[in-house]
Motif scaffolding. Structure first.
Motif, short mmCIF file in Angstrom:
data_model
loop_
_atom_site.label_atom_id
_atom_site.label_comp_id
_atom_site.label_asym_id
_atom_site.label_seq_id
_atom_site.Cartn_x
_atom_site.Cartn_y
_atom_site.Cartn_z
N ALA A 115 -0.63 2.03 19.58
CA ALA A 115 -1.71 1.21 19.31
C ALA A 115 -1.78 1.24 17.66
O ALA A 115 -2.05 0.12 17.22
N MET A 116 -1.84 2.04 16.94
CA MET A 116 -1.69 2.35 15.38
C MET A 116 -0.89 1.37 14.92
O MET A 116 -1.03 0.64 13.90
N ASP A 117 0.34 1.42 15.48
CA ASP A 117 1.39 0.79 14.99
C ASP A 117 1.31 -0.84 14.94
O ASP A 117 1.28 -1.60 14.00
N VAL A 118 0.69 -1.38 16.18
CA VAL A 118 0.38 -2.77 16.02
C VAL A 118 -0.59 -3.37 15.15
O VAL A 118 -0.73 -4.07 14.42
N ALA A 119 -1.65 -2.08 15.07
CA ALA A 119 -2.84 -2.48 14.16
C ALA A 119 -2.46 -2.33 12.67
O ALA A 119 -3.13 -3.34 11.76
N MET A 120 -1.62 -1.54 12.24
CA MET A 120 -1.38 -1.33 10.86
C MET A 120 -0.29 -2.56 10.62
O MET A 120 -0.47 -3.14 9.37
N ASN A 121 0.44 -2.98 11.46
CA ASN A 121 1.44 -4.41 11.09
C ASN A 121 0.53 -5.33 11.09
O ASN A 121 0.71 -6.09 10.09
N ALA A 122 -0.60 -5.42 12.04
CA ALA A 122 -1.39 -6.63 11.86
C ALA A 122 -2.06 -6.74 10.54
O ALA A 122 -2.37 -7.72 9.87
N ASN A 123 -2.42 -5.38 10.17
CA ASN A 123 -3.25 -5.36 8.64
C ASN A 123 -2.26 -5.87 7.45
O ASN A 123 -2.63 -6.34 6.69
N ALA A 124 -0.98 -5.25 7.52
CA ALA A 124 -0.05 -5.69 6.80
C ALA A 124 0.21 -7.32 6.64
O ALA A 124 0.32 -7.61 5.51
N VAL A 125 -0.01 -7.75 7.74
CA VAL A 125 0.32 -9.32 7.76
C VAL A 125 -1.02 -9.87 6.91
O VAL A 125 -0.84 -11.00 6.31
N GLU A 126 -2.06 -9.30 7.28
CA GLU A 126 -3.33 -9.87 6.62
C GLU A 126 -2.92 -9.63 4.95
O GLU A 126 -3.53 -10.31 4.24
N VAL A 127 -2.79 -8.37 4.69
CA VAL A 127 -2.47 -8.42 3.35
C VAL A 127 -1.29 -9.10 2.58
O VAL A 127 -1.33 -9.46 1.55
N GLU A 128 -0.35 -9.26 3.43
CA GLU A 128 0.75 -10.43 3.11
C GLU A 128 -0.05 -11.59 2.52
O GLU A 128 0.21 -12.30 1.56
N ARG A 129 -1.03 -12.38 3.45
CA ARG A 129 -1.55 -13.50 3.33
C ARG A 129 -2.39 -13.15 2.23
O ARG A 129 -2.75 -14.16 1.37
N SER A 130 -3.21 -12.11 1.87
CA SER A 130 -4.05 -12.24 0.73
C SER A 130 -3.12 -12.07 -0.76
O SER A 130 -3.69 -12.58 -1.71
N MET A 131 -2.04 -11.41 -0.52
CA MET A 131 -1.19 -11.28 -1.86
C MET A 131 -0.56 -12.52 -1.86
O MET A 131 0.11 -12.83 -3.15
N ARG A 132 -0.13 -13.20 -0.93
CA ARG A 132 0.81 -14.39 -0.94
C ARG A 132 2.25 -14.14 -1.37
O ARG A 132 2.83 -14.69 -2.12
N ARG A 133 2.61 -13.03 -0.79
CA ARG A 133 3.92 -12.31 -1.25
C ARG A 133 4.24 -11.38 0.08
O ARG A 133 3.33 -10.85 0.85
N SER A 134 5.57 -11.26 0.19
CA SER A 134 6.01 -10.27 1.23
C SER A 134 5.76 -8.63 0.97
O SER A 134 6.03 -8.55 -0.03
N ILE A 135 5.33 -8.08 1.96
CA ILE A 135 5.20 -6.66 1.84
C ILE A 135 5.63 -5.92 2.82
O ILE A 135 5.75 -4.60 3.07
N MET A 136 5.94 -6.53 3.99
CA MET A 136 6.30 -5.90 5.14
C MET A 136 7.58 -5.01 5.44
O MET A 136 7.38 -3.75 5.99
N SER A 137 8.50 -5.40 4.50
CA SER A 137 9.82 -4.56 4.72
C SER A 137 9.37 -3.36 3.91
O SER A 137 9.83 -2.16 4.28
N SER A 138 8.56 -3.18 2.69
CA SER A 138 8.21 -1.99 1.90
C SER A 138 7.26 -1.13 2.91
O SER A 138 7.38 -0.05 2.76
N CYS A 139 6.68 -1.69 3.44
CA CYS A 139 5.74 -0.95 4.54
C CYS A 139 6.54 -0.20 5.60
O CYS A 139 6.21 0.91 5.64
N HIS A 140 7.50 -0.77 6.15
CA HIS A 140 8.13 -0.18 6.86
C HIS A 140 9.10 0.76 6.20
O HIS A 140 9.47 1.97 7.17
N ALA A 141 9.45 0.91 4.94
CA ALA A 141 10.09 1.62 4.31
C ALA A 141 9.29 3.03 4.12
O ALA A 141 9.64 4.22 4.23
N PHE A 142 7.92 2.76 3.94
CA PHE A 142 6.98 3.76 3.86
C PHE A 142 6.91 4.48 5.32
O PHE A 142 6.98 5.87 5.48
#
Length: 398
Positions: free
Chosen positions: A123-150
């Motif tokens: 459940a946390m996994d889905v929610a943090m990925n969804a939040n990462a999507v929102e942060v990507e949108r707000s920043m207008r740049r990709s961050i998902m790969s580095s999130c998975h690196a963390f």
């Protein structure tokens, strides 16, 4: 809320590492830390409940069932309340479960504890990925790969320190230290988490799994990207030892070569994706995964196999983050709903495929398995055009 708006505006002007990005990166690290800490606890868990290998296999299956049950539930709640609310609730419920799996003294209690550990972690996994999507949108740049690196980094810390801590402070001392660190990092992240809210249309959206085929097709991309990861994680060492005559010490390098290459490339993946676009990046990664698995499967010796696993790690590193970004950015679908489908299908590959691979390997060989698994990349390559949805992170934040 004002801080969130200011942070978003700063991101729009070109800021690369914002407070909201730091927060979601910490959440990924915490989730990875908890999961990594579980690996060295498995023998302790099995011994405490007097589990045979078959019994332990059933328990690990319950872990997977918990994840697959709770992931869609989390997605539905994200569609109603937003990812920030759900990720905070899931994290606070998930972190103490590492203590729960340490306290159990009976098989029924163990079933409940491992179901909650897998379920709330999912459940946390889905929610943090969804939040990462929102942060990507707000920043207008990709961050998902580095999130998975963390997440990978957290898993490395959790697994590398677990055995030492269990030996020196005992299983409960280890659980308390890990949970304490998890809570501390969560408290650092909490005030910086992007406070997203569902659109009015998303609030009205019925909380059920989507009938549209698109999220399910993207989920297949995630599934076929994660099956090879599970195959290397669970069977790489046996392959090197049994079929290539590697020593016990050397056989452990199968997943090490894979995970090292994957972690490094995940930190670089966002820059590559922003430059090349999600579709081309996915295609290049898929080709690398295919080539690496074929080299590993057909390797005449350990050195060539390790090179193959490393190349496969380079490829697989950014396939899943791109699929998750695409699932969370499907037009007209709440991010949590799309992500719950993609993550559930994806993680079912890493949770359940290894057991199927073991059955197949009994009648063929692991060399044949790795060569055959490489063919899944051809399906991903054929469907790679769907990765265009991941590029919606460049659109204006909503």
């Amino acid at each position: 809320m004002a801080e969130t708006i200011n942070d978003t505006n700063a991101a729009s002007k070109g800021g690369y590492f914002t407070r909201t990005r730091a927060a979601v990166s910490l959440l990924f690290f915490v989730n990875g830390l908890m999961m990594g800490a579980w690996a060295p606890k498995i023998p302790v868990f099995a011994k405490a409940l007097s589990l045979s290998e078959a019994d332990l296999g059933v328990m690990l299956f319950v872990f997977g069932i918990g994840s697959l049950v709770m992931m869609p539930v989390a997605g539905m709640q994200i569609a109603r309340f937003g990812s920030s609310v759900v990720v905070q609730a899931a994290a606070l419920l998930f972190i103490p479960t590492v203590i729960g799996i340490t306290l159990v003294s009976s098989v029924p209690a163990g079933v409940v504890a491992i179901f909650l550990f897998g379920g709330l972690g999912g459940a946390m996994d889905v929610a943090m990925n969804a939040n990462a999507v929102e942060v990507e949108r707000s920043m207008r740049r990709s961050i998902m790969s580095s999130c998975h690196a963390f997440w990978s980094l957290g898993g490395l810390v959790g697994s590398a320190t677990g055995g030492f801590l269990i030996a020196h402070v005992g299983p409960m001392g280890h659980a308390l230290l890990v949970a304490g660190l998890g809570v501390l990092l969560f408290l650092v992240a909490r005030p910086m988490i992007l406070a997203d809210r569902p659109h009015p249309a998303e609030r009205r959206e019925r909380t059920r799994l989507p009938l549209s085929p698109l999220p399910w097709l993207i989920g297949i991309i995630a599934l076929f990207s994660m099956i090879p990861e599970g195959a290397i994680l669970d069977w790489g060492a046996l392959y090197l030892g049994n079929e290539l005559s590697a020593s016990t010490a050397l056989s452990g390098f199968a997943f090490a070569a894979f995970s090292l290459a994957m972690s490094v490339m995940r930190f670089a993946g966002d820059l590559v994706r922003d430059r090349l676009g999600a579709v081309l990046t996915l295609r290049l990664c898929t080709v690398a995964s295919f080539v690496g698995l074929v080299i590993a499967g057909q390797a005449p010796n350990v050195t060539i196999a390790l090179i193959g696993f490393g190349i496969a790690g380079i490829g697989i590193s950014n396939m899943v983050p791109i699929a998750f970004s695409a699932g969370g950015n499907i037009s007209g679908l709440a991010p949590g709903i799309g992500l719950s489908v993609v993550t559930s299908l994806g993680y079912s590959g890493i949770l359940f495929a290894p057991s199927v691979i073991g059955f197949i390997a009994e009648y063929t060989s692991l060399s044949t398995v790795y060569t055959a698994v490489s063919l899944l990349n051809l399906v991903v390559l054929a469907m790679s055009g769907l990765a265009r949805h991941a590029d919606r992170v460049g659109e204006a934040a909503h």
